[in-house]
Design a protein around this motif. Structure first.
Motif, mmCIF file in Angstrom:
data_model
loop_
_atom_site.group_PDB
_atom_site.id
_atom_site.type_symbol
_atom_site.label_atom_id
_atom_site.label_comp_id
_atom_site.label_asym_id
_atom_site.label_seq_id
_atom_site.Cartn_x
_atom_site.Cartn_y
_atom_site.Cartn_z
ATOM 1 N N PRO A 13 2.559 -1.492 -47.968
ATOM 2 C CA PRO A 13 3.754 -1.001 -47.744
ATOM 3 C C PRO A 13 4.622 -2.349 -48.506
ATOM 4 O O PRO A 13 5.615 -2.158 -49.210
ATOM 5 N N ALA A 14 4.393 -3.488 -48.176
ATOM 6 C CA ALA A 14 5.244 -4.797 -48.686
ATOM 7 C C ALA A 14 5.054 -4.703 -50.248
ATOM 8 O O ALA A 14 6.162 -5.201 -51.001
ATOM 9 N N ALA A 18 8.169 -4.743 -54.781
ATOM 10 C CA ALA A 18 8.324 -4.356 -56.356
ATOM 11 C C ALA A 18 9.473 -3.447 -56.777
ATOM 12 O O ALA A 18 10.345 -3.723 -57.670
ATOM 13 N N ALA A 19 9.888 -2.551 -55.735
ATOM 14 C CA ALA A 19 11.026 -1.671 -55.884
ATOM 15 C C ALA A 19 12.233 -2.371 -55.655
ATOM 16 O O ALA A 19 13.271 -2.186 -56.197
ATOM 17 N N LEU A 20 12.367 -3.228 -54.662
ATOM 18 C CA LEU A 20 13.744 -3.822 -54.205
ATOM 19 C C LEU A 20 13.512 -5.426 -54.637
ATOM 20 O O LEU A 20 14.500 -6.137 -54.363
ATOM 21 N N GLU A 21 12.980 -5.944 -55.455
ATOM 22 C CA GLU A 21 12.883 -7.461 -55.820
ATOM 23 C C GLU A 21 14.444 -7.863 -56.174
ATOM 24 O O GLU A 21 14.861 -8.756 -55.799
ATOM 25 N N ASP A 73 19.744 -10.426 -55.579
ATOM 26 C CA ASP A 73 21.044 -10.544 -55.751
ATOM 27 C C ASP A 73 21.937 -10.275 -54.552
ATOM 28 O O ASP A 73 22.903 -10.908 -54.609
ATOM 29 N N HIS A 74 21.427 -9.892 -53.382
ATOM 30 C CA HIS A 74 22.322 -9.478 -52.221
ATOM 31 C C HIS A 74 21.742 -10.327 -50.981
ATOM 32 O O HIS A 74 22.680 -10.100 -50.043
ATOM 33 N N LEU A 75 20.697 -10.829 -51.017
ATOM 34 C CA LEU A 75 20.176 -11.317 -49.768
ATOM 35 C C LEU A 75 19.945 -13.027 -50.025
ATOM 36 O O LEU A 75 19.591 -13.335 -51.177
ATOM 37 N N GLY A 76 19.976 -13.903 -48.801
ATOM 38 C CA GLY A 76 19.357 -15.184 -49.088
ATOM 39 C C GLY A 76 20.477 -16.248 -48.921
ATOM 40 O O GLY A 76 20.453 -17.413 -48.904
ATOM 41 N N ASP A 77 21.873 -15.800 -48.470
ATOM 42 C CA ASP A 77 22.972 -16.759 -48.112
ATOM 43 C C ASP A 77 22.817 -17.309 -46.970
ATOM 44 O O ASP A 77 22.292 -16.516 -46.232
ATOM 45 N N PRO A 78 23.128 -18.669 -46.838
ATOM 46 C CA PRO A 78 22.880 -19.168 -45.394
ATOM 47 C C PRO A 78 23.463 -18.320 -44.192
ATOM 48 O O PRO A 78 22.613 -18.367 -43.046
ATOM 49 N N TRP A 79 24.489 -17.675 -44.284
ATOM 50 C CA TRP A 79 25.105 -17.014 -43.191
ATOM 51 C C TRP A 79 24.097 -15.716 -42.879
ATOM 52 O O TRP A 79 24.059 -15.493 -41.648
ATOM 53 N N GLN A 80 23.538 -15.243 -43.928
ATOM 54 C CA GLN A 80 22.746 -14.019 -43.574
ATOM 55 C C GLN A 80 21.362 -14.639 -42.964
ATOM 56 O O GLN A 80 20.803 -14.078 -42.169
ATOM 57 N N ILE A 81 21.016 -15.902 -43.518
ATOM 58 C CA ILE A 81 19.600 -16.391 -42.926
ATOM 59 C C ILE A 81 20.131 -16.794 -41.397
ATOM 60 O O ILE A 81 18.884 -16.481 -40.556
#
Length: 312
Positions: free
Chosen positions: A133-134, A139-142, A147-155
């Motif tokens: 699954p991973a 591969a599909a969502l890299e 582009d959309h995840l990884g900002d400090p507020w999200q973390i």
């Protein structure tokens, strides 16, 4: 690996990384300095294998230190990431070498007689099934994730939410060891592992959480998490190594930080594995829950106060 050998090898690796850094070997301060590569290697080695999110910490640490080189140089960042993950892969393979060889042999033996007859064969198939699954989702969502995840507020949000989930899961009874995991349960752990593609979730954290929800003992959940790292990280290292390293040009100034970061990551990874396995035989995962919540609170305060931007 025996404890004395683990600590001896880890100490040797960390010493080499420190000496290379102090000597300025391959250092280019206009690029990524060796000392920052050393810090990030240590962060990767410890946080990849503890349930606290390596991807989140590899964003938070440069954000706190205002180290912008990796953010501003995507090609360098991608290849450096391959180097750091290679280090932790080496640590896991070295630590579990005997087990991994046994599982590989058992898997081929199982394929040969087209059935699952032993515990090692079942564990080998669980690792394979849980990795699918991973691999597919990654591969599909890299591109979307980058582009959309990884900002400090999200973390901050994810590191807190999945801390509470780990706390809940760890209250479940310890009913199974790693040899009792069925292919169905292995697949469910693999599906949970896909969530770790978002920085702040933690690959080891979510697989341990899923394992504890399924009744695995704390030791078995940690061991399964470590074993699942091998095919996932090996696949990522081979893919990114081909596309970003062999298929592209290594960025200038790569030698010092890549070597220092890889060695530091391997040394720290060995220590993290041995420490966690020893710790969870006597304790629950509460210390990691508290740590994650503390990090989330600190991040939130820094953002709300304006001391740091919410994005990076």
């Amino acid at each position: 690996m025996r404890k004395t050998l683990v600590y001896g090898v880890a100490a040797a690796l960390l010493t080499v990384a420190a000496v290379l850094t102090l000597a300025g070997w391959g250092d280019d301060t206009a690029k990524l300095p060796d000392w920052q590569a050393l810090v990030l290697g240590l962060v990767q080695g410890f946080t990849e294998l503890l349930p606290i999110s390596s991807s989140g910490h590899l964003i938070i640490v440069p954000w706190l230190g205002d180290w912008t080189y990796l953010k501003e140089h995507e090609s360098f960042n991608k290849t450096f990431d391959v180097a750091l993950h290679l280090g932790t892969l080496v640590a896991v393979v070295a630590y579990f070498w005997h087990d991994l060889v046994g599982y590989v042999v058992a898997w081929f033996r199982s394929v040969g007689h087209r059935s699952i007859q032993t515990e090692d064969e079942k564990i080998a198939w669980v690792i394979v099934v849980a990795s699918i699954p991973a691999a597919l989702v990654g591969a599909a969502l890299e591109s979307f994730i980058e582009d959309h995840l990884g900002d400090p507020w999200q973390i901050a949000i994810l590191i807190a939410v999945f801390a509470l989930l780990l706390f809940w899961a760890d209250k479940q009874p310890e009913e199974r060891e790693i040899g009792d995991v069925s292919l169905k349960r292995g697949f469910l752990v693999g599906c949970a592992q896909t969530l770790a593609l978002a920085p702040g979730v933690s690959r080891s954290g979510i697989t341990i959480t899923a394992g504890r929800f399924l009744g695995l003992s704390r030791d078995a959940a940690a061991r399964l998490s470590f074993l699942l790292l091998v095919p996932i990280v090996l696949g990522a290292v081979l893919l990114k190594g081909y596309t970003d390293v062999l298929g592209g040009n290594l960025p200038s100034g790569w030698v010092g930080p890549f070597v220092v970061g890889t060695i530091a990551s391997a040394g720290a990874g060995l220590l993290a594995i041995d420490w966690l396995l020893g710790y969870v035989r006597r304790h629950d995962y509460t210390v990691f829950v508290v740590y994650r919540l503390a990090v989330a609170v600190i991040l939130a305060l820094l953002i709300i106060s304006g001391a740091r931007d919410a994005t990076f």
